[in-house]
Scaffold this motif. Sequence first.
Motif, PDB file in Angstrom:
ATOM      1  N   PRO A   1     -56.293  -4.649  -7.260  1.00  0.00           N
ATOM      2  CA  PRO A   1     -54.906  -4.554  -7.744  1.00  0.00           C
ATOM      3  C   PRO A   1     -54.843  -4.470  -9.267  1.00  0.00           C
ATOM      4  O   PRO A   1     -55.565  -5.192  -9.972  1.00  0.00           O
ATOM      5  N   LYS A   2     -53.982  -3.597  -9.749  1.00  0.00           N
ATOM      6  CA  LYS A   2     -53.842  -3.369 -11.187  1.00  0.00           C
ATOM      7  C   LYS A   2     -52.513  -2.670 -11.440  1.00  0.00           C
ATOM      8  O   LYS A   2     -51.982  -1.995 -10.528  1.00  0.00           O
ATOM      9  N   PRO A   3     -51.927  -2.771 -12.630  1.00  0.00           N
ATOM     10  CA  PRO A   3     -50.703  -2.019 -12.929  1.00  0.00           C
ATOM     11  C   PRO A   3     -50.948  -0.504 -12.859  1.00  0.00           C
ATOM     12  O   PRO A   3     -52.055  -0.032 -13.135  1.00  0.00           O
ATOM     13  N   TYR A   4     -49.907   0.225 -12.506  1.00  0.00           N
ATOM     14  CA  TYR A   4     -50.044   1.675 -12.412  1.00  0.00           C
ATOM     15  C   TYR A   4     -48.687   2.341 -12.591  1.00  0.00           C
ATOM     16  O   TYR A   4     -47.633   1.710 -12.429  1.00  0.00           O
ATOM     17  N   LEU A   5     -48.728   3.633 -12.907  1.00  0.00           N
ATOM     18  CA  LEU A   5     -47.543   4.487 -12.953  1.00  0.00           C
ATOM     19  C   LEU A   5     -47.577   5.432 -11.764  1.00  0.00           C
ATOM     20  O   LEU A   5     -48.516   6.205 -11.602  1.00  0.00           O
ATOM     21  N   HIS A   6     -46.551   5.347 -10.922  1.00  0.00           N
ATOM     22  CA  HIS A   6     -46.397   6.244  -9.780  1.00  0.00           C
ATOM     23  C   HIS A   6     -45.030   5.985  -9.154  1.00  0.00           C
ATOM     24  O   HIS A   6     -44.626   4.819  -9.022  1.00  0.00           O
ATOM     25  N   PRO A   7     -44.325   7.043  -8.737  1.00  0.00           N
ATOM     26  CA  PRO A   7     -44.679   8.446  -8.957  1.00  0.00           C
ATOM     27  C   PRO A   7     -44.380   8.896 -10.389  1.00  0.00           C
ATOM     28  O   PRO A   7     -43.390   8.460 -10.983  1.00  0.00           O
ATOM     29  N   VAL A   8     -45.226   9.765 -10.910  1.00  0.00           N
ATOM     30  CA  VAL A   8     -44.981  10.422 -12.200  1.00  0.00           C
ATOM     31  C   VAL A   8     -44.461  11.825 -11.891  1.00  0.00           C
ATOM     32  O   VAL A   8     -45.067  12.549 -11.091  1.00  0.00           O
ATOM     33  N   ARG A   9     -43.348  12.201 -12.529  1.00  0.00           N
ATOM     34  CA  ARG A   9     -42.700  13.471 -12.233  1.00  0.00           C
ATOM     35  C   ARG A   9     -42.542  14.320 -13.487  1.00  0.00           C
ATOM     36  O   ARG A   9     -42.521  13.809 -14.616  1.00  0.00           O
ATOM     37  N   THR A  10     -42.381  15.613 -13.298  1.00  0.00           N
ATOM     38  CA  THR A  10     -41.986  16.509 -14.375  1.00  0.00           C
ATOM     39  C   THR A  10     -40.496  16.296 -14.660  1.00  0.00           C
ATOM     40  O   THR A  10     -39.789  15.652 -13.874  1.00  0.00           O
ATOM     41  N   PRO A  11     -39.972  16.851 -15.756  1.00  0.00           N
ATOM     42  CA  PRO A  11     -38.528  16.733 -16.005  1.00  0.00           C
ATOM     43  C   PRO A  11     -37.664  17.257 -14.864  1.00  0.00           C
ATOM     44  O   PRO A  11     -36.568  16.729 -14.616  1.00  0.00           O
ATOM     45  N   ALA A  12     -38.149  18.262 -14.127  1.00  0.00           N
ATOM     46  CA  ALA A  12     -37.379  18.805 -12.998  1.00  0.00           C
ATOM     47  C   ALA A  12     -37.561  17.997 -11.722  1.00  0.00           C
ATOM     48  O   ALA A  12     -36.913  18.288 -10.711  1.00  0.00           O
ATOM     49  N   GLY A  13     -38.438  16.988 -11.738  1.00  0.00           N
ATOM     50  CA  GLY A  13     -38.589  16.119 -10.587  1.00  0.00           C
ATOM     51  C   GLY A  13     -39.795  16.377  -9.705  1.00  0.00           C
ATOM     52  O   GLY A  13     -39.944  15.738  -8.659  1.00  0.00           O
ATOM     53  N   ILE A  14     -40.679  17.282 -10.110  1.00  0.00           N
ATOM     54  CA  ILE A  14     -41.887  17.548  -9.323  1.00  0.00           C
ATOM     55  C   ILE A  14     -42.849  16.374  -9.474  1.00  0.00           C
ATOM     56  O   ILE A  14     -43.175  15.961 -10.582  1.00  0.00           O
ATOM     57  N   VAL A  15     -43.312  15.829  -8.352  1.00  0.00           N
ATOM     58  CA  VAL A  15     -44.235  14.695  -8.382  1.00  0.00           C
ATOM     59  C   VAL A  15     -45.642  15.188  -8.714  1.00  0.00           C
ATOM     60  O   VAL A  15     -46.190  16.073  -8.050  1.00  0.00           O
ATOM     61  N   VAL A  16     -46.230  14.584  -9.753  1.00  0.00           N
ATOM     62  CA  VAL A  16     -47.549  14.973 -10.245  1.00  0.00           C
ATOM     63  C   VAL A  16     -48.643  14.063  -9.704  1.00  0.00           C
ATOM     64  O   VAL A  16     -49.772  14.507  -9.468  1.00  0.00           O
ATOM     65  N   THR A  17     -48.355  12.791  -9.493  1.00  0.00           N
ATOM     66  CA  THR A  17     -49.380  11.815  -9.125  1.00  0.00           C
ATOM     67  C   THR A  17     -49.491  11.614  -7.622  1.00  0.00           C
ATOM     68  O   THR A  17     -48.541  11.795  -6.874  1.00  0.00           O
ATOM     69  N   GLY A  18     -50.691  11.184  -7.220  1.00  0.00           N
ATOM     70  CA  GLY A  18     -50.929  10.733  -5.861  1.00  0.00           C
ATOM     71  C   GLY A  18     -51.205   9.244  -5.871  1.00  0.00           C
ATOM     72  O   GLY A  18     -51.558   8.662  -6.904  1.00  0.00           O
ATOM     73  N   PHE A  19     -51.064   8.602  -4.724  1.00  0.00           N
ATOM     74  CA  PHE A  19     -51.251   7.157  -4.652  1.00  0.00           C
ATOM     75  C   PHE A  19     -52.023   6.767  -3.401  1.00  0.00           C
ATOM     76  O   PHE A  19     -51.648   7.144  -2.280  1.00  0.00           O
TER      77      PHE A  19
END
Length: 295
Positions: free
Chosen positions: A38-56
């Motif tokens: 376990p650790k801090p994370y950023l998700h979901p990360v999106r583009t300005p238009a809302g496209i999800v860039v990250t996987g989890f």
Amino acid sequence: MSEIRIAHDGDDRVLSYDDREIARYRVADPGIPALNTPKPYLHPVRTPAGIVVTGFAPDDHPWHHGLSFAFPRVGAHNLWGGGTYFGPERGYEVVEDQGWIAHGEWRDADEANGEFAHRLEWRGHDAELLLVEERRHRMTAVTVGATTGWMLQLDTVLHNPGDADLPLETPAQRGRVDGGYGGWFLRFAEGFTAAALTADGYSVTASGAAGSTFVIDGRTAAGEAVTVGMHYGPGPSAGEQRWLYRFDPFSLAGFAVAYDEGLTAPAGGELAFSHRIAVFDGSVDADLLTDVLAG
């Protein structure tokens, strides 16, 4: 001008761009088992238009958590997750050596202008305190040509409170070819691919490339164009300036600060890292983005 906002949702920090949530920073997730550190994370990360860039937590590597910061080996402990690499003959084995990275407390920061910060504790398998981290993020809007995206800057310091030097290592130091993953690390969404890769303006054809800036002209599984830029700086960073990536059979990219050589947090001393990641819709000019990230 695009509006950047940081909101609170419990202990989460919600990053918004023009009233659209474009990233969520989670400091604690009870759903992550101990095996996956376990650790801090950023998700979901999106583009300005809302496209999800990250996987989890994908099936192939359930310890890959969006955009996160960790190292495979901190002393005798696994702070990455999953198995531990024991060399070319033994490969990876799951042993009871996993630790975790825990949120400690929030620090003063200018959240109205996109900045948030906190103290963290890196704990070993036996709960031994390995490192104390002071982590600060700053989110800004950035424009390349006619395209506006957003950038997240990470400035963090790892303090070694112990009376002995503490090695930070990757599988590369145990003989794994292209195994120098560790540091700020981005697991892409399922099916993400790259149409072109450049480092400091030069075409990249193999993982491990050197350079202060890495630009990924990417495509989602649906064929949408997305550009991700990564940069060492603007502050000083320990270790190497290399780039590790994969796009087959899964997609990821990371700041490979220990690609060849491990790092050492000196007894009573510290290691500092300064990195930037920028996300855009569409394909933006790599040379212009390189200049913006370095500015």
